[in-house]
Design a protein around this motif. Sequence first.
Motif, PDB file in Angstrom:
ATOM      1  N   ASP A  11      22.616  -9.974  63.502  1.00 26.60           N
ATOM      2  CA  ASP A  11      22.523  -8.647  62.755  1.00 26.60           C
ATOM      3  C   ASP A  11      23.662  -8.674  61.568  1.00 26.60           C
ATOM      4  O   ASP A  11      23.962  -7.421  60.947  1.00 26.60           O
ATOM      5  CB  ASP A  11      22.685  -7.767  63.720  1.00 26.60           C
ATOM      6  N   SER A  68       9.837 -10.758  66.469  1.00 28.24           N
ATOM      7  CA  SER A  68      11.263 -10.199  66.515  1.00 28.24           C
ATOM      8  C   SER A  68      12.301 -11.088  66.090  1.00 28.24           C
ATOM      9  O   SER A  68      13.487 -10.828  66.021  1.00 28.24           O
ATOM     10  CB  SER A  68      11.428  -9.941  68.162  1.00 28.24           C
ATOM     11  N   TYR A  93      13.052 -12.486  59.882  1.00 25.50           N
ATOM     12  CA  TYR A  93      14.234 -11.536  58.935  1.00 25.50           C
ATOM     13  C   TYR A  93      13.825 -11.784  57.789  1.00 25.50           C
ATOM     14  O   TYR A  93      13.694 -13.089  57.233  1.00 25.50           O
ATOM     15  CB  TYR A  93      15.667 -11.884  59.122  1.00 25.50           C
ATOM     16  N   ARG A 140      17.266  -8.758  51.408  1.00 24.64           N
ATOM     17  CA  ARG A 140      16.593  -7.816  50.649  1.00 24.64           C
ATOM     18  C   ARG A 140      15.907  -8.125  49.136  1.00 24.64           C
ATOM     19  O   ARG A 140      16.361  -8.987  48.766  1.00 24.64           O
ATOM     20  CB  ARG A 140      17.743  -6.885  50.213  1.00 24.64           C
ATOM     21  N   SER A 187       2.080  -6.149  65.143  1.00 24.44           N
ATOM     22  CA  SER A 187       2.190  -5.414  63.576  1.00 24.44           C
ATOM     23  C   SER A 187       1.446  -4.133  63.767  1.00 24.44           C
ATOM     24  O   SER A 187       0.561  -3.884  64.618  1.00 24.44           O
ATOM     25  CB  SER A 187       2.028  -6.238  62.454  1.00 24.44           C
ATOM     26  N   GLN A 190      10.646  -4.725  52.134  1.00 22.01           N
ATOM     27  CA  GLN A 190      10.735  -3.524  53.156  1.00 22.01           C
ATOM     28  C   GLN A 190       9.358  -2.887  53.486  1.00 22.01           C
ATOM     29  O   GLN A 190       9.123  -2.351  54.553  1.00 22.01           O
ATOM     30  CB  GLN A 190      11.364  -2.343  52.379  1.00 22.01           C
ATOM     31  N   LYS A 247       8.480  -4.843  56.612  1.00 20.64           N
ATOM     32  CA  LYS A 247       9.174  -4.352  57.730  1.00 20.64           C
ATOM     33  C   LYS A 247       8.356  -3.152  58.213  1.00 20.64           C
ATOM     34  O   LYS A 247       8.236  -3.062  59.704  1.00 20.64           O
ATOM     35  CB  LYS A 247      10.670  -3.934  57.453  1.00 20.64           C
ATOM     36  N   THR A 248       7.857  -2.173  57.251  1.00 18.49           N
ATOM     37  CA  THR A 248       7.227  -0.979  57.644  1.00 18.49           C
ATOM     38  C   THR A 248       6.027  -1.178  58.431  1.00 18.49           C
ATOM     39  O   THR A 248       5.680  -0.664  59.421  1.00 18.49           O
ATOM     40  CB  THR A 248       7.024   0.103  56.459  1.00 18.49           C
ATOM     41  N   GLU A 279      11.018  -8.021  61.458  1.00 17.48           N
ATOM     42  CA  GLU A 279      12.080  -7.410  62.244  1.00 17.48           C
ATOM     43  C   GLU A 279      12.647  -6.638  61.364  1.00 17.48           C
ATOM     44  O   GLU A 279      12.841  -5.318  61.726  1.00 17.48           O
ATOM     45  CB  GLU A 279      12.732  -8.404  63.122  1.00 17.48           C
ATOM     46  N   THR A 280      13.425  -6.988  60.354  1.00 20.60           N
ATOM     47  CA  THR A 280      14.324  -6.120  59.632  1.00 20.60           C
ATOM     48  C   THR A 280      14.593  -6.807  58.259  1.00 20.60           C
ATOM     49  O   THR A 280      14.210  -8.035  58.165  1.00 20.60           O
ATOM     50  CB  THR A 280      15.616  -5.611  60.331  1.00 20.60           C
ATOM     51  N   VAL A 281      15.222  -6.167  57.413  1.00 21.55           N
ATOM     52  CA  VAL A 281      15.589  -6.340  56.331  1.00 21.55           C
ATOM     53  C   VAL A 281      16.972  -6.763  56.249  1.00 21.55           C
ATOM     54  O   VAL A 281      17.817  -5.661  56.556  1.00 21.55           O
ATOM     55  CB  VAL A 281      15.263  -5.860  55.048  1.00 21.55           C
ATOM     56  N   LEU A 282      17.590  -7.927  55.713  1.00 24.73           N
ATOM     57  CA  LEU A 282      18.998  -7.991  55.597  1.00 24.73           C
ATOM     58  C   LEU A 282      19.777  -7.489  54.323  1.00 24.73           C
ATOM     59  O   LEU A 282      19.119  -7.810  53.425  1.00 24.73           O
ATOM     60  CB  LEU A 282      19.667  -9.457  56.133  1.00 24.73           C
TER      61      LEU A 282
END
Length: 228
Positions: A39, A137, A140, A143, A196, A216, A219-220, A225-228
């Motif tokens: 993270d 999970s 990643y 951006r 998903s 992004q 992710k939506t 899991e997420t965008v760094l």
Amino acid sequence: MADDRAPRPGSVSVARRIVIYRHGICMWGGDHNHHDRIDRWNQRPASYRLQVAGDQPSGVVDYNMYTAFRTQFDNAADKDLVVIELSTLGGDPEVARMMGEDVRFASETEPQRRFVFLGKAVIYSAGVTFMSFFARSNRYHARGTRLMIHERKLSKSLVIDGPLTTCIAVVRATLNEIECSIAMQNEGFENLILGSNVTIDEVMQKAPSNWYLEAQEAKTLGLIETVL
């Protein structure tokens, strides 16, 4: 405050991560106490995050990339956390599956270890196939990263020349090849969308015309899991 990039007395040194991107491969890893660093990657100095090690294959997913990947993957066998970065315009889907199977096998046989995918810039075609082998999970993206999901392609000339029964065998062999490839393709799609908000029908509708996604948006949709 001590710099955690350098090993301290009595500590386990942070050693390697694997990076497969357009300019080469490198590796980073750590013991189980370093999992929270995922993270905080975007806070790390570039020299720490992009330390190049070993040979530098091209960004095409091919057997040269697999050789470099496998060598460094084996070298990280003593690490509980292995981060694999990738940026690619695509390549051989079977090589991507080979790399993915290595990750899957290690994940299942060594559950105490964590294997994380970090996509950067572009993750197209075979790159998405490779990503699908990671649990959602553990996916990643940096951006601005773009994904491209598409169907496998086939370019083949079918020559029918000979006894009629032989002609049937030639046609049937080609049909079997296509059906097998579709089955493997759809297995990858199912792995990709597991957990998903995307349905297999949606993938099958969009993949034939090349489905492009920004990080992004991925992710939506729950693909990463997420965008760094």
